[in-house]
Design an enzyme around this catalytic site. Structure first.
Site, PDB file in Angstrom:
ATOM      1  N   HIS A 130      12.749  50.425 -10.113  1.00 49.09           N
ATOM      2  CA  HIS A 130      13.691  51.102 -10.999  1.00 49.09           C
ATOM      3  C   HIS A 130      13.529  52.609 -10.950  1.00 49.09           C
ATOM      4  O   HIS A 130      12.546  53.139 -10.440  1.00 49.09           O
ATOM      5  CB  HIS A 130      13.548  50.588 -12.437  1.00 49.09           C
ATOM      6  CG  HIS A 130      12.199  50.812 -13.056  1.00 49.09           C
ATOM      7  ND1 HIS A 130      11.818  52.014 -13.605  1.00 49.09           N
ATOM      8  CD2 HIS A 130      11.147  49.969 -13.218  1.00 49.09           C
ATOM      9  CE1 HIS A 130      10.587  51.909 -14.086  1.00 49.09           C
ATOM     10  NE2 HIS A 130      10.157  50.671 -13.860  1.00 49.09           N
ATOM     11  N   CYS A 146       5.507  47.755 -12.278  1.00 48.81           N
ATOM     12  CA  CYS A 146       6.817  48.051 -11.701  1.00 48.81           C
ATOM     13  C   CYS A 146       6.695  49.174 -10.674  1.00 48.81           C
ATOM     14  O   CYS A 146       5.717  49.917 -10.652  1.00 48.81           O
ATOM     15  CB  CYS A 146       7.802  48.469 -12.791  1.00 48.81           C
ATOM     16  SG  CYS A 146       8.387  47.097 -13.796  1.00 48.81           S
TER      17      CYS A 146
END
Length: 172
Positions: A130, A146
């Protein structure tokens, strides 16, 4: 930065052979040797780099932020979902460490850590590739697992790949 229309013309979406972006693109096209099919995303945690394999000799390289000590992982996944300006609900371990974080942060909010786009990975929805609202974190060991990218870079990668794209995360 490429416009959306130019990027659509410059890239073939999916796991087929990828076209290289024009010279104005931010990401670097680099020499790359590995046993990965074109279209595969390879994250090298220790390098803090993400590679999108173009062909047997080249990849597009992006700087990334990765899992901090104790939060890193390695393995394979696939892109399971693609989202623009996603809302974010902190996973249980983030909420435990930061109990004052809201249960959901709306997409587009300056406090939303997902940035302009996110691509969730298979395996339970815990991890994603992301953007970020903290660009200074890219290039460091900072996340709960992440893969963080500059917003311009996640936008570029988002346009180049599709749901089902294989992702390999290594700690080398």
């Amino acid at each position: 930065m490429l416009t959306r229309a130019a990027a659509a013309l410059a890239a073939t979406i999916g796991t087929s052979v990828l076209a290289l972006a024009p010279a104005e693109a931010r990401p670097d096209v680099v020499s790359y040797r590995g046993d990965y099919a074109p279209g595969t995303i390879v994250v090298k945690t220790n390098e803090r780099r993400l590679y999108l394999i173009v062909d047997s000799d080249r990849a597009i390289r992006y700087p990334v932020g990765v899992g901090k000590a104790g939060k890193q992982w390695a393995g394979t996944a696939r892109i399971e979902g693609k989202y623009r300006d996603p809302a974010w609900a902190p996973p249980a371990d983030v909420k435990r460490d930061h109990p004052n974080i809201p249960d959901v942060i709306a997409g587009g909010s300056p406090s939303n850590p997902m940035g302009v786009a996110a691509m969730t990975l298979s395996g339970g929805g815990q991890y994603a590739i992301h953007g970020t609202n903290k660009p200074q974190s890219v290039g460091h060991f900072v996340s709960y697992g992440c893969i963080r990218m500059y917003n311009a870079d996640i936008d570029d990668l988002y346009q180049r790949v599709s749901i089902g794209t294989p992702v390999v995360v290594t700690q080398r």
